[in-house]
Write an enzyme that holds these catalytic residues in place. Structure first.
Site, PDB file in Angstrom:
ATOM      1  N   CYS A  79       0.792  -1.233   0.000  1.00 17.99           N
ATOM      2  CA  CYS A  79       0.000   0.000   0.000  1.00 17.99           C
ATOM      3  C   CYS A  79       0.822   1.280   0.000  1.00 17.99           C
ATOM      4  O   CYS A  79       0.282   2.350  -0.257  1.00 17.99           O
ATOM      5  CB  CYS A  79      -0.947   0.018   1.205  1.00 17.99           C
ATOM      6  SG  CYS A  79      -0.095   0.111   2.805  1.00 17.99           S
ATOM      7  N   THR A  80       2.129   1.204   0.283  1.00 19.25           N
ATOM      8  CA  THR A  80       2.928   2.421   0.457  1.00 19.25           C
ATOM      9  C   THR A  80       2.864   3.314  -0.761  1.00 19.25           C
ATOM     10  O   THR A  80       2.823   4.548  -0.651  1.00 19.25           O
ATOM     11  CB  THR A  80       4.397   2.060   0.759  1.00 19.25           C
ATOM     12  OG1 THR A  80       4.433   1.226   1.904  1.00 19.25           O
ATOM     13  CG2 THR A  80       5.219   3.305   1.004  1.00 19.25           C
TER      14      THR A  80
END
Length: 345
Positions: A79-80
């Site tokens: 998700c970063t």
């Protein structure tokens, strides 16, 4: 209904599986590329076949033969490179594209249900609609909603996107308006003497830290404990009260408890057991692998189990009774703060 068999890809330390298991899912397989995460997962799911690998390096056909039937596919892709926590740094499209592995595994295993969890910022991703289109082409009916963990008995404000699918009908969503439990950050704290504390105003302390503390004291007085929130750029002024849910846990160490004492304010960072409670883990779950930094990273990348329990329970029709928020308040809390907490319970 027969036992629901689950596969968790991008499984991390196992928060999603821990929640789904509480809704009746037996996880037969789990995959993640982080060795600390898979060691943690295996310690908590000793009967699950756990693979430490990138998904693209797994022989999916062999995995199908080993695991057999899978009814639920759980996933929480990287998700970063979707989140605003990345700031203005360039996004890694190859990292974001790992979400497309959900399609490959859904095609191979044909589970009845699937759940994809990610940050809300995944929705504007240019391939998000492509991802959903591919899943629909496999026969899945899809629905999505954004849920805040604080509405499910978790003492943390954490908004996440949940995309769910069902091969046999429209997927069931959660009535989040019926929850609103919202425990507060004071619930997670250990007693003062549990962890070493240092003077707030000591040599070498960053001025920005002192400025945050000064803003808190100006707002709530010298006798009330509070948290300093590092890396915060919103209107909170870099601090928060203990009578609210904790702000979102990230992969970095960002929360410090500040308490009054006869010799002036003292402070310490929140510890892994406290952050684990703030994610909604119970004390049975083991976080024993990796350094402190590794474990905080796993927590920041994790899924709050009570939220996944509710999502999977609604989707599969096996929802259990809602968990009651547990009050766990340290002795350091001022009487007036304890009264506020009692009023909010």
């Amino acid at each position: 209904m027969s036992v629901i068999r689950g596969l968790d890809i991008f499984c991390g330390a196992g928060g999603g599986s821990w929640g789904a298991r509480a809704s009746g899912v037996n996880f037969v397989g789990a995959i993640d590329m982080c060795a600390n995460a898979t060691q943690t997962y295996k310690a908590n799911f000793p009967d699950t076949w756990v693979v430490t690998s990138r998904l693209e390096d797994v022989d999916v056909a062999s995995l199908v033969r080993r695991l057999g039937r899978v009814d639920l596919l759980l996933s929480s892709p990287e998700c970063t490179n979707h989140t605003c926590a990345k700031g203005s740094a360039p996004r890694d499209e190859s990292s974001r594209a790992t979400a497309m592995h959900v399609v490959s595994y859904a095609r191979a295993f044909r589970p009845r249900w699937l759940v994809l969890e990610n940050v809300v910022h995944m929705r504007p991703w240019t391939r998000y609609e492509e991802l959903k289109s591919e899943l629909r082409s496999l026969g899945y009916r899809l629905a999505e909603q954004i849920l805040n963990a604080a509405d499910f008995g978790v003492p943390q404000s954490r908004r996440r996107l949940f995309l769910v699918g069902d091969l046999k009908g429209d997927p069931k969503l959660i009535d989040a308006t019926a929850t609103h439990l919202r425990p507060v950050v004071a619930n997670i704290l250990d007693q003062t003497e549990s962890w070493p504390m240092t003077p707030l105003r000591r040599q070498g302390r960053a001025q920005a830290t002192l400025d945050r503390a000064d803003r808190a004291v100006a707002a709530i007085g010298k006798e009330t404990p509070f948290l300093i929130v590092y890396y915060g750029t919103d209107g909170s002024g870099g601090w928060q009260r203990l009578t609210r849910p904790l702000r979102t846990i990230t992969t970095v160490d960002r929360f410090a408890l500040v308490v009054p004492s006869p010799d002036g304010h003292r402070m310490r960072m929140l510890q892994v057991p406290e952050l684990s409670r703030a994610m909604g883990f119970d004390d049975v779950f083991k976080f024993n692998f990796g350094t402190r930094r590794d474990r905080i990273r796993m927590l920041g990348n994790g899924i709050c189990p009570p939220v996944m329990k509710a999502v999977v329970g609604a989707l599969t029709g096996s929802e259990g009774s809602p968990a009651k928020p547990r009050l766990r308040v340290g002795d350091m809390l001022h009487d007036t703060v304890q009264e506020l907490i009692s009023e909010s319970a």
